[in-house]
Design an enzyme around this catalytic site. Structure first.
Site, PDB file in Angstrom:
ATOM      1  N   ARG A  39      -1.608   7.511  -8.635  1.00 55.85           N
ATOM      2  CA  ARG A  39      -2.125   6.399  -7.827  1.00 55.85           C
ATOM      3  C   ARG A  39      -3.608   6.138  -8.092  1.00 55.85           C
ATOM      4  O   ARG A  39      -4.061   4.993  -8.009  1.00 55.85           O
ATOM      5  CB  ARG A  39      -1.891   6.705  -6.336  1.00 55.85           C
ATOM      6  CG  ARG A  39      -2.215   5.527  -5.394  1.00 55.85           C
ATOM      7  CD  ARG A  39      -1.782   5.850  -3.969  1.00 55.85           C
ATOM      8  NE  ARG A  39      -1.939   4.704  -3.065  1.00 55.85           N
ATOM      9  CZ  ARG A  39      -2.880   4.600  -2.138  1.00 55.85           C
ATOM     10  NH1 ARG A  39      -3.771   5.571  -1.987  1.00 55.85           N
ATOM     11  NH2 ARG A  39      -2.942   3.546  -1.363  1.00 55.85           N
ATOM     12  N   ILE A  65      -4.022  -2.182  -2.240  1.00 53.55           N
ATOM     13  CA  ILE A  65      -2.961  -1.293  -2.731  1.00 53.55           C
ATOM     14  C   ILE A  65      -2.348  -0.697  -1.467  1.00 53.55           C
ATOM     15  O   ILE A  65      -3.055  -0.187  -0.603  1.00 53.55           O
ATOM     16  CB  ILE A  65      -3.509  -0.193  -3.689  1.00 53.55           C
ATOM     17  CG1 ILE A  65      -2.378   0.716  -4.184  1.00 53.55           C
ATOM     18  CG2 ILE A  65      -4.641   0.611  -3.086  1.00 53.55           C
ATOM     19  CD1 ILE A  65      -2.798   1.669  -5.317  1.00 53.55           C
ATOM     20  N   SER A  66      -1.036  -0.823  -1.333  1.00 53.03           N
ATOM     21  CA  SER A  66      -0.378  -0.440  -0.085  1.00 53.03           C
ATOM     22  C   SER A  66      -0.524   1.045   0.200  1.00 53.03           C
ATOM     23  O   SER A  66      -0.648   1.870  -0.708  1.00 53.03           O
ATOM     24  CB  SER A  66       1.110  -0.791  -0.136  1.00 53.03           C
ATOM     25  OG  SER A  66       1.284  -2.175  -0.020  1.00 53.03           O
ATOM     26  N   GLN A  67      -0.464   1.359   1.486  1.00 54.32           N
ATOM     27  CA  GLN A  67      -0.444   2.749   1.946  1.00 54.32           C
ATOM     28  C   GLN A  67       0.794   3.434   1.353  1.00 54.32           C
ATOM     29  O   GLN A  67       1.885   2.866   1.366  1.00 54.32           O
ATOM     30  CB  GLN A  67      -0.347   2.704   3.470  1.00 54.32           C
ATOM     31  CG  GLN A  67      -0.329   4.032   4.155  1.00 54.32           C
ATOM     32  CD  GLN A  67      -0.170   3.869   5.666  1.00 54.32           C
ATOM     33  OE1 GLN A  67      -0.192   2.763   6.188  1.00 54.32           O
ATOM     34  NE2 GLN A  67       0.008   4.968   6.341  1.00 54.32           N
TER      35      GLN A  67
END
Length: 216
Positions: A39, A65-67
């Site tokens: 990530r 950027i999503s959790q």
């Protein structure tokens, strides 16, 4: 192994996965996929120290950027099978697409922000991920390439786009956060027949809004 993905990063990812398990993510395939995706390489260097915290972060162009929990949760709801044909609406950083590819599915991903589209088109192949990239309006989906077994929308939508429903196979699943800009309800729509759809909800989340059209 990617030299930019060190043992330290892998250790931090392992800890992240343990945290996701505690929060209720049980699907081992999803957890394994998240444990393999670096990530930190999807984030601006200034945020690298936050890469393995279970939080969303800005990636430019007003997007995030999503959790990781949200990525894991949506991926679980898709109920993926190997070689499923999956449409992702909102490529963003490319992180969700990478997790999907680690699940062994075929990914078609569409992005409306040209800056992000161009960036991710370079980044994902460099990391060994090869989805099919499209620049366009997510509300319209990809009718020429459908139908799809699964569709995932990674931004908050005020309503379910009819075009996306029409691009689902019978038995296919659409996972979409529905609602106003401040909070959405995670919704799963299953196509039961040509004209019939079944809807279920899975709690509240916060996403950036799904916008229409394309942006240069």
């Amino acid at each position: 192994m990617n030299p930019l993905d060190t043992l330290r990063h892998q250790g931090l990812r392992k800890r992240l996965v343990e945290g996701l398990k505690i929060k209720g993510i049980k699907d081992e395939k999803v957890l394994n996929a998240i444990s393999r995706v670096p990530r930190h390489l999807f984030m601006d260097s200034g945020f690298i120290q936050f890469a393995y915290k279970d939080q969303a972060f800005p990636i430019g162009a007003g997007q995030t950027i999503s959790q990781p929990y949200t990525v894991a949760f949506q991926t679980c709801l898709l109920q993926l099978k190997p070689h499923d044909k999956v449409l992702e609406v909102g490529t963003g950083s490319g992180y969700q697409a990478a997790v999907l590819l680690e699940m062994g599915v075929n990914v078609f991903t569409i992005e409306r922000q040209r800056e992000l589209y161009l960036k991710v088109q370079q980044l994902l192949p460099q990391l060994g991920y090869f989805p099919k990239f499209f620049y366009g309006d997510g509300y319209k989906g990809l009718p020429t390439y459908g139908p799809f077994d699964k569709i995932i929308v990674t931004a908050g939508a005020p309503f379910i786009p009819e075009d996306l429903l029409q691009q689902l196979v019978i038995g296919g699943r659409l996972v979409i956060p529905l609602g106003p800009t401040d909070q959405q309800i995670m919704t799963v729509v299953t196509r039961v027949s040509e004209i019939e759809y079944k809807k279920e909800t899975h709690g509240t989340f916060v996403f950036v809004p799904l916008l229409k059209g394309t942006e240069q």
